[in-house]
Structures are given as structure tokens and as C-alpha cells.
Design an enzyme around this catalytic site. Sequence first.
Site, PDB file in Angstrom:
ATOM      1  N   ASP A   1       0.873  -1.173   0.000  1.00 39.23           N
ATOM      2  CA  ASP A   1       0.000   0.000   0.000  1.00 39.23           C
ATOM      3  C   ASP A   1       0.921   1.237   0.000  1.00 39.23           C
ATOM      4  O   ASP A   1       2.065   1.177   0.470  1.00 39.23           O
ATOM      5  CB  ASP A   1      -0.865  -0.031   1.263  1.00 39.23           C
ATOM      6  CG  ASP A   1      -1.591   1.269   1.473  1.00 39.23           C
ATOM      7  OD1 ASP A   1      -2.322   1.693   0.564  1.00 39.23           O
ATOM      8  OD2 ASP A   1      -1.409   1.878   2.555  1.00 39.23           O
TER       9      ASP A   1
ATOM     10  N   THR B   1       1.616   3.743   4.295  1.00 42.21           N
ATOM     11  CA  THR B   1       2.477   2.562   4.473  1.00 42.21           C
ATOM     12  C   THR B   1       3.899   2.878   4.014  1.00 42.21           C
ATOM     13  O   THR B   1       4.850   2.767   4.784  1.00 42.21           O
ATOM     14  CB  THR B   1       1.912   1.360   3.689  1.00 42.21           C
ATOM     15  OG1 THR B   1       0.585   1.120   4.167  1.00 42.21           O
ATOM     16  CG2 THR B   1       2.767   0.120   3.878  1.00 42.21           C
TER      17      THR B   1
ATOM     18  N   ARG C   1      -7.399  13.113   5.936  1.00 40.19           N
ATOM     19  CA  ARG C   1      -7.097  11.745   5.494  1.00 40.19           C
ATOM     20  C   ARG C   1      -8.305  10.818   5.701  1.00 40.19           C
ATOM     21  O   ARG C   1      -8.658  10.021   4.833  1.00 40.19           O
ATOM     22  CB  ARG C   1      -5.867  11.240   6.274  1.00 40.19           C
ATOM     23  CG  ARG C   1      -5.607   9.751   6.197  1.00 40.19           C
ATOM     24  CD  ARG C   1      -5.062   9.315   4.871  1.00 40.19           C
ATOM     25  NE  ARG C   1      -4.679   7.913   4.880  1.00 40.19           N
ATOM     26  CZ  ARG C   1      -4.536   7.171   3.807  1.00 40.19           C
ATOM     27  NH1 ARG C   1      -4.734   7.693   2.613  1.00 40.19           N
ATOM     28  NH2 ARG C   1      -4.166   5.918   3.898  1.00 40.19           N
TER      29      ARG C   1
ATOM     30  N   SER D   1      -1.998   0.777  -5.149  1.00 43.72           N
ATOM     31  CA  SER D   1      -2.639   1.952  -4.542  1.00 43.72           C
ATOM     32  C   SER D   1      -3.938   2.348  -5.215  1.00 43.72           C
ATOM     33  O   SER D   1      -4.181   2.035  -6.386  1.00 43.72           O
ATOM     34  CB  SER D   1      -1.653   3.127  -4.643  1.00 43.72           C
ATOM     35  OG  SER D   1      -2.204   4.292  -4.086  1.00 43.72           O
ATOM     36  N   ASN D   2      -4.728   3.102  -4.464  1.00 44.65           N
ATOM     37  CA  ASN D   2      -5.900   3.794  -5.013  1.00 44.65           C
ATOM     38  C   ASN D   2      -5.477   4.916  -5.960  1.00 44.65           C
ATOM     39  O   ASN D   2      -6.267   5.342  -6.795  1.00 44.65           O
ATOM     40  CB  ASN D   2      -6.688   4.459  -3.875  1.00 44.65           C
ATOM     41  CG  ASN D   2      -7.610   3.497  -3.141  1.00 44.65           C
ATOM     42  OD1 ASN D   2      -7.977   2.450  -3.660  1.00 44.65           O
ATOM     43  ND2 ASN D   2      -7.982   3.871  -1.931  1.00 44.65           N
TER      44      ASN D   2
ATOM     45  N   LYS E   1     -10.013   0.279  -3.150  1.00 44.11           N
ATOM     46  CA  LYS E   1      -9.925  -0.653  -2.035  1.00 44.11           C
ATOM     47  C   LYS E   1     -11.095  -0.339  -1.079  1.00 44.11           C
ATOM     48  O   LYS E   1     -11.415   0.841  -0.921  1.00 44.11           O
ATOM     49  CB  LYS E   1      -8.613  -0.476  -1.273  1.00 44.11           C
ATOM     50  CG  LYS E   1      -7.371  -0.721  -2.113  1.00 44.11           C
ATOM     51  CD  LYS E   1      -6.154  -0.287  -1.306  1.00 44.11           C
ATOM     52  CE  LYS E   1      -4.871  -0.526  -2.092  1.00 44.11           C
ATOM     53  NZ  LYS E   1      -3.685  -0.065  -1.327  1.00 44.11           N
TER      54      LYS E   1
ATOM     55  N   SER F   1       0.357  -3.367   4.549  1.00 49.72           N
ATOM     56  CA  SER F   1      -0.323  -2.084   4.698  1.00 49.72           C
ATOM     57  C   SER F   1      -0.385  -1.627   6.148  1.00 49.72           C
ATOM     58  O   SER F   1      -0.514  -2.443   7.060  1.00 49.72           O
ATOM     59  CB  SER F   1      -1.758  -2.181   4.140  1.00 49.72           C
ATOM     60  OG  SER F   1      -2.403  -0.932   4.242  1.00 49.72           O
TER      61      SER F   1
ATOM     62  N   ASN G   1      -2.853   0.252   6.861  1.00 47.37           N
ATOM     63  CA  ASN G   1      -4.290   0.527   6.973  1.00 47.37           C
ATOM     64  C   ASN G   1      -5.044  -0.780   7.211  1.00 47.37           C
ATOM     65  O   ASN G   1      -5.157  -1.601   6.293  1.00 47.37           O
ATOM     66  CB  ASN G   1      -4.801   1.165   5.672  1.00 47.37           C
ATOM     67  CG  ASN G   1      -4.124   2.498   5.395  1.00 47.37           C
ATOM     68  OD1 ASN G   1      -4.185   3.407   6.212  1.00 47.37           O
ATOM     69  ND2 ASN G   1      -3.457   2.604   4.252  1.00 47.37           N
TER      70      ASN G   1
ATOM     71  N   PHE H   1      -8.124  -1.568   7.183  1.00 44.65           N
ATOM     72  CA  PHE H   1      -9.201  -1.883   6.225  1.00 44.65           C
ATOM     73  C   PHE H   1      -8.639  -2.534   4.965  1.00 44.65           C
ATOM     74  O   PHE H   1      -9.300  -3.368   4.333  1.00 44.65           O
ATOM     75  CB  PHE H   1     -10.002  -0.609   5.874  1.00 44.65           C
ATOM     76  CG  PHE H   1      -9.390   0.238   4.790  1.00 44.65           C
ATOM     77  CD1 PHE H   1      -9.652  -0.037   3.452  1.00 44.65           C
ATOM     78  CD2 PHE H   1      -8.518   1.269   5.089  1.00 44.65           C
ATOM     79  CE1 PHE H   1      -9.084   0.728   2.440  1.00 44.65           C
ATOM     80  CE2 PHE H   1      -7.937   2.033   4.096  1.00 44.65           C
ATOM     81  CZ  PHE H   1      -8.215   1.759   2.768  1.00 44.65           C
ATOM     82  N   ASP H   2      -7.425  -2.179   4.607  1.00 41.01           N
ATOM     83  CA  ASP H   2      -6.778  -2.700   3.394  1.00 41.01           C
ATOM     84  C   ASP H   2      -6.306  -4.138   3.641  1.00 41.01           C
ATOM     85  O   ASP H   2      -6.489  -5.032   2.805  1.00 41.01           O
ATOM     86  CB  ASP H   2      -5.600  -1.773   3.087  1.00 41.01           C
ATOM     87  CG  ASP H   2      -5.040  -1.919   1.690  1.00 41.01           C
ATOM     88  OD1 ASP H   2      -5.649  -2.620   0.868  1.00 41.01           O
ATOM     89  OD2 ASP H   2      -3.979  -1.304   1.428  1.00 41.01           O
TER      90      ASP H   2
HETATM   91  C1  LAC Z   1      -3.652   3.647  -1.021  1.00 40.25           C
HETATM   92  C2  LAC Z   1      -4.448   4.221   0.129  1.00 40.25           C
HETATM   93  C3  LAC Z   1      -5.531   3.320   0.592  1.00 40.25           C
HETATM   94  O1  LAC Z   1      -2.483   4.001  -1.233  1.00 40.25           O
HETATM   95  O2  LAC Z   1      -3.634   4.415   1.224  1.00 40.25           O
HETATM   96  O3  LAC Z   1      -4.230   2.840  -1.745  1.00 40.25           O
END
Ligand code: LAC
Length: 223
Positions: free
Chosen positions: A8, A12, A39, A116-117, A149, A173, A175, A177-178
Site C-alpha cells: 500500500d 504505508t 485523510r 494503490s488507489n 480498495k 499495509s 491501513n 481496512f486494506d
Molecule cells: C492507497 C491508500 C488506501 O495508497 O492508502 O491505496
Amino acid sequence: MTITLAFDVYGTLIDTAGISTALEKHIGSKAVQFSSAWREKQLEYSFRRGLMQNYCKFSVCTREALEYTCQVLGIEIKAEEKDLLMQEYRKLPAFPDAQKALPHLQSSGFRLYAFSNGPAENVSALLENAGIAKYFNDVVSTDEIKSFKPNPAVYAHFLRRSRAGGNEAWLVSGNPFDVIGALSAGMRGAWVKRMKSAVFDPWEFEPTVTVETLTELESALQS
Ligand code: LAC
């Protein structure tokens, strides 16, 4: 077995709190509170747009979240200064442990991807600017399938693009949730618990491994 690592990006490899330095010029001591609210709203907008199937670029989520955060905190920032903040968002720094860990992981034979998003061109520029682009085989973006994501389709897309099987592919990650999204889609998941106070969502999923920094990742993957 060659292990594929899907890193991520925001939160990250790249420190989104780095925007606080630019924000301090505008709003002084409220910068830290502002950057974390910004964020959270950015992610919420990506989740909602994913569910609504009303896709836009991740940078639009970021910009709309900036507008929202200004309004909800009652802070006025001029339009041209918001443009500058958005530019700063494209130049955020890498976490120091990413700089340290990536060359070792690469020379140990792991296949490294950024996942990534953010659209691939933005992520490539961001990683280049932070000095860590050279460690990655490729950048895979959820933009390629116009979703975000944690839609399971984006993790399946990653596996197809990297030609990896789920049990040899790890999402790494900061995160939760990820990590949960990747586990639920059949990948392994390493959670980077950067802060002692960070909480992993108490769902039916647990990270395959948990590390406090990316420098611990290699030995955690081998244990
Ligand atoms: C990304 C976000 C979710 O890089 O942090 O995909």
C-alpha cells in the site's frame, strides 16, 4: 516459492502526516488535527464512491475531502493555497523505515509492487520524488479497473497484473481496512502497526503477521 509483496502507498510507504508541515503555514497548531481529519474523509469518500459505483480519480476524493475538512473545522484557506496543498500531496515523504527496508527486500528476491488507489502516473511520480521508485517491479492502481480498495475486485486485479497466486502474494499495509480487504479476497496480509495506539478492527480477520516497522518485515515473512 517467490513471494510477491503488494505495498500500500499512502500511510504505508508514504507518510500522509507529512502534509502537516505545509498546513502549519496556514493554520498553525491545528495542522495535525486537520491532516488526520482530511485523510479520514479522503478514505471515506473513496469507500462511498466505490459502493455507489460512482468512480472518480483518488485525487478528486482528496480535493473534496480538503474542502469538507475546511468547512467542518471552520478554517478558511484560499483556493490557490488549496492548489498548493494538493501539489504538496504529490510530494509527500517516504517513511524512513521504507527507505531502509526496500533495498534489502529487493536484493533478497521478493517481487515488490506498489499497489494503490492513486492512479499509476501519480504514484510513480510520488515514489520517484521520495527516492523509492527504483525498488518496485511495477505500480498497480485500482484506477485501472475504476474502483477503490477494499472492493475484492481490486485485489483480484492485483493478482492478475502481478501474475501471483493468492497464497504467495502479501498485501503490506498500515491501513487495517486494506489488510482485511486483501485477506477477505484470498491474499495474505501484513499489518504495519506504526503506532502503539493503532487498533486492528475486531472483525473475524487477523493479520497473517504484524510488524511495527517495514524493517521487521523480511524476518516476519520468513518465520
Ligand atoms: C492507497 C491508500 C488506501 O495508497 O492508502 O491505496
